[in-house]
Design an enzyme around this catalytic site. Structure first.
Site, PDB file in Angstrom:
ATOM      1  N   TYR A   1      23.271  12.177 -10.727  1.00  0.00           N
ATOM      2  CA  TYR A   1      22.076  11.294 -10.956  1.00  0.00           C
ATOM      3  C   TYR A   1      22.268  10.260  -9.932  1.00  0.00           C
ATOM      4  O   TYR A   1      21.389   9.793  -9.166  1.00  0.00           O
ATOM      5  CB  TYR A   1      22.274  10.713 -12.336  1.00  0.00           C
ATOM      6  CG  TYR A   1      21.550   9.291 -12.405  1.00  0.00           C
ATOM      7  CD1 TYR A   1      20.224   9.171 -12.401  1.00  0.00           C
ATOM      8  CD2 TYR A   1      22.401   8.102 -12.582  1.00  0.00           C
ATOM      9  CE1 TYR A   1      19.708   7.969 -12.609  1.00  0.00           C
ATOM     10  CE2 TYR A   1      21.750   6.771 -12.676  1.00  0.00           C
ATOM     11  CZ  TYR A   1      20.187   6.816 -12.572  1.00  0.00           C
ATOM     12  OH  TYR A   1      19.620   5.573 -12.705  1.00  0.00           O
TER      13      TYR A   1
ATOM     14  N   THR B   1      19.875   1.538  -9.046  1.00  0.00           N
ATOM     15  CA  THR B   1      20.734   1.300  -9.727  1.00  0.00           C
ATOM     16  C   THR B   1      22.110   0.947  -9.188  1.00  0.00           C
ATOM     17  O   THR B   1      22.124   1.241  -8.196  1.00  0.00           O
ATOM     18  CB  THR B   1      20.955   2.741 -10.700  1.00  0.00           C
ATOM     19  OG1 THR B   1      22.275   2.441 -11.428  1.00  0.00           O
ATOM     20  CG2 THR B   1      21.245   3.680  -9.648  1.00  0.00           C
ATOM     21  N   ASP B   2      23.105   0.108 -10.162  1.00  0.00           N
ATOM     22  CA  ASP B   2      24.248  -0.167  -9.604  1.00  0.00           C
ATOM     23  C   ASP B   2      25.025   1.129  -9.265  1.00  0.00           C
ATOM     24  O   ASP B   2      26.191   1.064  -8.481  1.00  0.00           O
ATOM     25  CB  ASP B   2      24.913  -1.184 -10.455  1.00  0.00           C
ATOM     26  CG  ASP B   2      25.158  -0.842 -11.956  1.00  0.00           C
ATOM     27  OD1 ASP B   2      24.750   0.557 -12.121  1.00  0.00           O
ATOM     28  OD2 ASP B   2      25.619  -1.635 -12.624  1.00  0.00           O
ATOM     29  N   GLU B   3      24.914   2.205  -9.904  1.00  0.00           N
ATOM     30  CA  GLU B   3      25.685   3.433  -9.884  1.00  0.00           C
ATOM     31  C   GLU B   3      25.835   4.084  -8.335  1.00  0.00           C
ATOM     32  O   GLU B   3      26.668   4.797  -8.322  1.00  0.00           O
ATOM     33  CB  GLU B   3      25.143   4.465 -10.937  1.00  0.00           C
ATOM     34  CG  GLU B   3      25.165   3.878 -12.183  1.00  0.00           C
ATOM     35  CD  GLU B   3      25.117   5.202 -13.317  1.00  0.00           C
ATOM     36  OE1 GLU B   3      25.383   6.247 -12.880  1.00  0.00           O
ATOM     37  OE2 GLU B   3      24.863   4.775 -14.614  1.00  0.00           O
TER      38      GLU B   3
ATOM     39  N   LYS C   1      19.613   9.011  -6.652  1.00  0.00           N
ATOM     40  CA  LYS C   1      19.276   7.448  -6.646  1.00  0.00           C
ATOM     41  C   LYS C   1      19.528   7.090  -5.294  1.00  0.00           C
ATOM     42  O   LYS C   1      19.056   6.489  -4.509  1.00  0.00           O
ATOM     43  CB  LYS C   1      19.656   6.827  -7.656  1.00  0.00           C
ATOM     44  CG  LYS C   1      19.099   7.179  -9.009  1.00  0.00           C
ATOM     45  CD  LYS C   1      17.694   6.788  -9.234  1.00  0.00           C
ATOM     46  CE  LYS C   1      17.076   5.431  -9.216  1.00  0.00           C
ATOM     47  NZ  LYS C   1      15.733   5.334  -9.434  1.00  0.00           N
TER      48      LYS C   1
HETATM   49  P1  NAD Z   1      13.688   6.555 -18.464  1.00  0.00           P
HETATM   50  O1  NAD Z   1      14.183   7.799 -18.537  1.00  0.00           O
HETATM   51  O2  NAD Z   1      13.582   5.865 -19.911  1.00  0.00           O
HETATM   52  O3  NAD Z   1      12.131   6.580 -18.074  1.00  0.00           O
HETATM   53  C1  NAD Z   1      11.799   7.219 -17.000  1.00  0.00           C
HETATM   54  C2  NAD Z   1      10.228   7.370 -16.858  1.00  0.00           C
HETATM   55  O4  NAD Z   1       9.731   8.231 -15.569  1.00  0.00           O
HETATM   56  C3  NAD Z   1       9.568   8.254 -18.209  1.00  0.00           C
HETATM   57  O5  NAD Z   1       8.483   7.406 -18.654  1.00  0.00           O
HETATM   58  C4  NAD Z   1       9.365   9.705 -17.548  1.00  0.00           C
HETATM   59  O6  NAD Z   1       8.281  10.195 -18.252  1.00  0.00           O
HETATM   60  C5  NAD Z   1       9.052   9.157 -16.125  1.00  0.00           C
HETATM   61  N1  NAD Z   1       9.062  10.444 -15.308  1.00  0.00           N
HETATM   62  C6  NAD Z   1      10.364  11.145 -15.143  1.00  0.00           C
HETATM   63  N2  NAD Z   1       9.926  12.184 -14.271  1.00  0.00           N
HETATM   64  C7  NAD Z   1       8.742  11.944 -13.583  1.00  0.00           C
HETATM   65  C8  NAD Z   1       7.834  12.460 -12.712  1.00  0.00           C
HETATM   66  N3  NAD Z   1       8.450  13.624 -11.934  1.00  0.00           N
HETATM   67  N4  NAD Z   1       6.803  12.085 -12.380  1.00  0.00           N
HETATM   68  C9  NAD Z   1       6.232  11.199 -13.162  1.00  0.00           C
HETATM   69  N5  NAD Z   1       7.078  10.363 -14.190  1.00  0.00           N
HETATM   70  C10 NAD Z   1       8.250  10.733 -14.319  1.00  0.00           C
HETATM   71  O7  NAD Z   1      14.271   5.696 -17.366  1.00  0.00           O
HETATM   72  P2  NAD Z   1      14.840   4.171 -17.417  1.00  0.00           P
HETATM   73  O8  NAD Z   1      15.962   3.690 -18.095  1.00  0.00           O
HETATM   74  O9  NAD Z   1      13.589   3.120 -18.083  1.00  0.00           O
HETATM   75  O10 NAD Z   1      14.833   3.825 -15.926  1.00  0.00           O
HETATM   76  C11 NAD Z   1      13.740   3.430 -15.065  1.00  0.00           C
HETATM   77  C12 NAD Z   1      14.213   3.251 -13.649  1.00  0.00           C
HETATM   78  O11 NAD Z   1      15.149   2.250 -13.630  1.00  0.00           O
HETATM   79  C13 NAD Z   1      15.113   4.349 -13.015  1.00  0.00           C
HETATM   80  O12 NAD Z   1      14.476   4.645 -11.774  1.00  0.00           O
HETATM   81  C14 NAD Z   1      16.508   4.178 -13.244  1.00  0.00           C
HETATM   82  O13 NAD Z   1      17.081   4.883 -12.251  1.00  0.00           O
HETATM   83  C15 NAD Z   1      16.552   2.647 -12.934  1.00  0.00           C
HETATM   84  N6  NAD Z   1      17.356   2.002 -13.609  1.00  0.00           N
HETATM   85  C16 NAD Z   1      17.847   2.392 -15.063  1.00  0.00           C
HETATM   86  C17 NAD Z   1      18.758   1.443 -15.475  1.00  0.00           C
HETATM   87  C18 NAD Z   1      19.231   1.781 -16.953  1.00  0.00           C
HETATM   88  O14 NAD Z   1      20.041   1.133 -17.519  1.00  0.00           O
HETATM   89  N7  NAD Z   1      18.197   2.337 -17.797  1.00  0.00           N
HETATM   90  C19 NAD Z   1      19.574   0.638 -14.891  1.00  0.00           C
HETATM   91  C20 NAD Z   1      19.275   0.288 -13.384  1.00  0.00           C
HETATM   92  C21 NAD Z   1      18.231   1.214 -12.935  1.00  0.00           C
HETATM   93  O1  DAU Z   2      24.368   1.261 -14.413  1.00  0.00           O
HETATM   94  C1  DAU Z   2      23.175   1.488 -14.397  1.00  0.00           C
HETATM   95  C2  DAU Z   2      22.671   2.853 -15.178  1.00  0.00           C
HETATM   96  O2  DAU Z   2      23.340   2.830 -16.715  1.00  0.00           O
HETATM   97  C3  DAU Z   2      21.385   3.328 -14.975  1.00  0.00           C
HETATM   98  O3  DAU Z   2      21.271   3.645 -13.679  1.00  0.00           O
HETATM   99  C4  DAU Z   2      21.197   4.809 -15.687  1.00  0.00           C
HETATM  100  O4  DAU Z   2      20.020   5.369 -15.651  1.00  0.00           O
HETATM  101  C5  DAU Z   2      21.365   4.390 -17.306  1.00  0.00           C
HETATM  102  O5  DAU Z   2      21.497   5.687 -18.040  1.00  0.00           O
HETATM  103  C6  DAU Z   2      22.905   3.945 -17.641  1.00  0.00           C
HETATM  104  O6  DAU Z   2      24.065   4.958 -17.063  1.00  0.00           O
HETATM  105  P1  DAU Z   2      25.413   4.971 -17.994  1.00  0.00           P
HETATM  106  O7  DAU Z   2      26.002   6.420 -17.702  1.00  0.00           O
HETATM  107  O8  DAU Z   2      26.164   3.696 -17.769  1.00  0.00           O
HETATM  108  O9  DAU Z   2      24.662   4.727 -19.491  1.00  0.00           O
HETATM  109  P2  DAU Z   2      25.166   5.659 -20.852  1.00  0.00           P
HETATM  110  O10 DAU Z   2      24.232   4.954 -21.992  1.00  0.00           O
HETATM  111  O11 DAU Z   2      24.779   7.047 -20.871  1.00  0.00           O
HETATM  112  O12 DAU Z   2      26.693   5.350 -21.037  1.00  0.00           O
HETATM  113  C7  DAU Z   2      26.995   4.026 -20.935  1.00  0.00           C
HETATM  114  C8  DAU Z   2      28.809   4.369 -21.247  1.00  0.00           C
HETATM  115  O13 DAU Z   2      28.889   4.801 -22.738  1.00  0.00           O
HETATM  116  C9  DAU Z   2      29.195   5.151 -20.290  1.00  0.00           C
HETATM  117  O14 DAU Z   2      30.590   4.781 -19.957  1.00  0.00           O
HETATM  118  C10 DAU Z   2      29.209   6.445 -21.014  1.00  0.00           C
HETATM  119  C11 DAU Z   2      29.631   6.122 -22.488  1.00  0.00           C
HETATM  120  N1  DAU Z   2      29.032   7.028 -23.535  1.00  0.00           N
HETATM  121  C12 DAU Z   2      27.858   7.242 -23.626  1.00  0.00           C
HETATM  122  C13 DAU Z   2      27.284   7.927 -24.481  1.00  0.00           C
HETATM  123  C14 DAU Z   2      25.678   8.490 -24.432  1.00  0.00           C
HETATM  124  C15 DAU Z   2      29.992   7.277 -24.598  1.00  0.00           C
HETATM  125  O15 DAU Z   2      31.009   7.013 -24.693  1.00  0.00           O
HETATM  126  N2  DAU Z   2      29.226   8.031 -25.756  1.00  0.00           N
HETATM  127  C16 DAU Z   2      27.987   8.330 -25.720  1.00  0.00           C
HETATM  128  O16 DAU Z   2      27.556   9.016 -26.598  1.00  0.00           O
END
Ligand code: NAD
Ligand code: DAU
Length: 354
Positions: free
Chosen positions: A160, A135-137, A164
């Site tokens: 988190y 992730t970019d985080e 990562k």
């Molecule tokens: P998500 O939370 O929707 O899905 C995570 C999946 O992993 C689920 O299916 C869960 O059951 C499985 N999982 C969790 N713990 C596990 C374990 N111990 N063993 C096996 N499976 C397990 O996540 P997402 O948003 O789809 O993110 C997927 C990946 O991409 C993550 O590694 C996250 O850090 C990365 N990522 C997410 C975003 C985003 O915006 N969502 C952006 C950049 C990177």
């Molecule tokens: O940047 C990549 C990341 O993006 C991934 O690595 C993470 O897995 C993914 O969850 C996401 O993280 P964020 O914290 O940016 O996503 P989230 O949707 O939780 O929040 C987006 C923005 O909105 C953040 O600034 C927090 C704000 N927020 C979030 C929630 C859930 C609110 O203002 N209200 C809310 O209820």
């Protein structure tokens, strides 16, 4: 039964991004066995994959990436040449409440997979690859100017992102110490169908649908760079097949939005699709206590993947948001199931009675 001489292990394939990656790979590579290893936490949902679950080159395995025996057995039973590692605890707010869970899955789980690759592939690393989806985080928080590049030093600010970052460090350490071939991509915020409704976009859509308050943290000034999930899945396919081993690629939408402006946009499109009068849902917007240690801004410089691999996002934000909102409106049963845990019944019906 068809036999395969090549298999890719995708972890976390029942989650949001993972399910889009699994679908793409199962459909695009019919001669490769795609193994989806997923623990099915609250965020994993097999209903995301009903359209491909009967394909001959798809195998679902319910299990934990920290389960060393299970992971090794998958390498022993199948010709795994690559791991695309998405399984993670992914929600920042949950990491603030329970950091240890994040260290378990995100760090120990990753190292468990790395050990299996190192030990099973041993001295024959040719054609093998461990691909870490990050992730970019991990880069921390930006001020109003500048972008994260692949050379930005890691500076994670939440439990988190620290977990990562730890996992990414282990991947690079295994590359350096054991010559394990690896790839890492760091992506910005994804949105699209199948995202669990605890994240900003699906949470807001769900609350608009049910006339519930929309919680905006702090003043809503934080900025995220949004990318349509299918564009991320395409990037993962490209990097896995064409990326240079040992390299890192940043992936982003070049699409920055202040949270509050995004929430207004979501209200306006959803109201329109629901046939409600313009502005109906604005009254639901509620400013609430800020997230602890809330990162101000993420923005990705994705010129490396664009220039070296020719990737570009294909979905404009307006098109992607409209598609996403329409998907949630059309799949209110999905929302109901994931929010009530009913999908567990689906797993039992679909897999345990076979
Ligand atoms: P998500 O939370 O929707 O899905 C995570 C999946 O992993 C689920 O299916 C869960 O059951 C499985 N999982 C969790 N713990 C596990 C374990 N111990 N063993 C096996 N499976 C397990 O996540 P997402 O948003 O789809 O993110 C997927 C990946 O991409 C993550 O590694 C996250 O850090 C990365 N990522 C997410 C975003 C985003 O915006 N969502 C952006 C950049 C990177
Ligand atoms: O940047 C990549 C990341 O993006 C991934 O690595 C993470 O897995 C993914 O969850 C996401 O993280 P964020 O914290 O940016 O996503 P989230 O949707 O939780 O929040 C987006 C923005 O909105 C953040 O600034 C927090 C704000 N927020 C979030 C929630 C859930 C609110 O203002 N209200 C809310 O209820």
């Amino acid at each position: 039964m068809k036999t395969f001489d090549n298999a890719i292990l995708i972890t976390g394939g029942a989650g949001f991004i993972g399910s889009h990656v699994v679908r793409l790979f199962v459909n695009k590579y019919p001669d490769t066995l795609i193994i989806n290893l997923d623990k099915l936490t609250y965020a994993g949902n097999l209903e995301n994959l009903t359209d491909i679950e009967d394909k001959k080159n798809y195998l679902f395995v319910k299990g934990d990436i920290m389960d060393e025996k299970l992971v090794i057995s998958l390498f022993e039973q199948h010709p795994v040449t690559g791991v695309i590692h998405l399984a993670a605890e992914s929600h920042v707010d949950r990491s603030i409440t329970n950091p240890l869970e994040f260290i378990g899955t995100n760090v120990i789980g990753t190292v468990t997979l790395l050990n299996a690759c190192r030990d099973h592939w041993k001295n024959n690393f040719k054609g093998k690859c461990f691909y870490q989806i990050s992730t970019d985080e991990v880069y921390g928080s930006l001020g109003p100017e500048g972008y994260f590049t692949e050379d930005t030093p890691y500076d994670p600010q939440s439990p988190y992102s620290a977990s990562k970052a730890g996992a990414d460090h282990f991947v690079r350490a295994y590359g350096n110490t054991y010559n394990l071939p690896f790839l890492i991509t760091n992506c910005s915020n994804n949105y699209g169908p199948n995202q669990f409704p605890e994240k900003l976009i699906p949470l807001t859509i769900n609350n608009i649908l049910h006339n519930r308050l929309i919680p905006v943290y702090g003043k809503g000034e934080n900025i995220r760079d949004w990318l349509y999930v299918v564009d991320h899945a395409r990037a993962i396919d490209l990097v896995y097949h064409k990326g240079d081993k040992g390299e890192t690629y940043n992936i982003g939408g070049n699409n920055e939005w202040k949270n509050i402006n995004l929430v207004y946009q979501l209200c306006d499109i959803t109201d329109k699709l629901l046939g409600r009068a313009a502005g109906t849902s604005h009254k639901l917007i509620t400013f609430v206590k800020d997230r602890a240690g809330h990162d101000l801004r993420y923005a990705i410089d994705s010129s490396k993947i664009r220039n070296t691999l020719g990737w570009m996002p294909e979905t404009s934000f307006e098109e992607g948001l409209t598609k996403t909102i329409q998907w949630y409106l059309d799949h209110q049963d999905w929302l109901h199931h994931v929010l009530t845990g009913e999908y567990e019944k689906y797993y039992e019906q679909q897999y345990l009675k076979r």
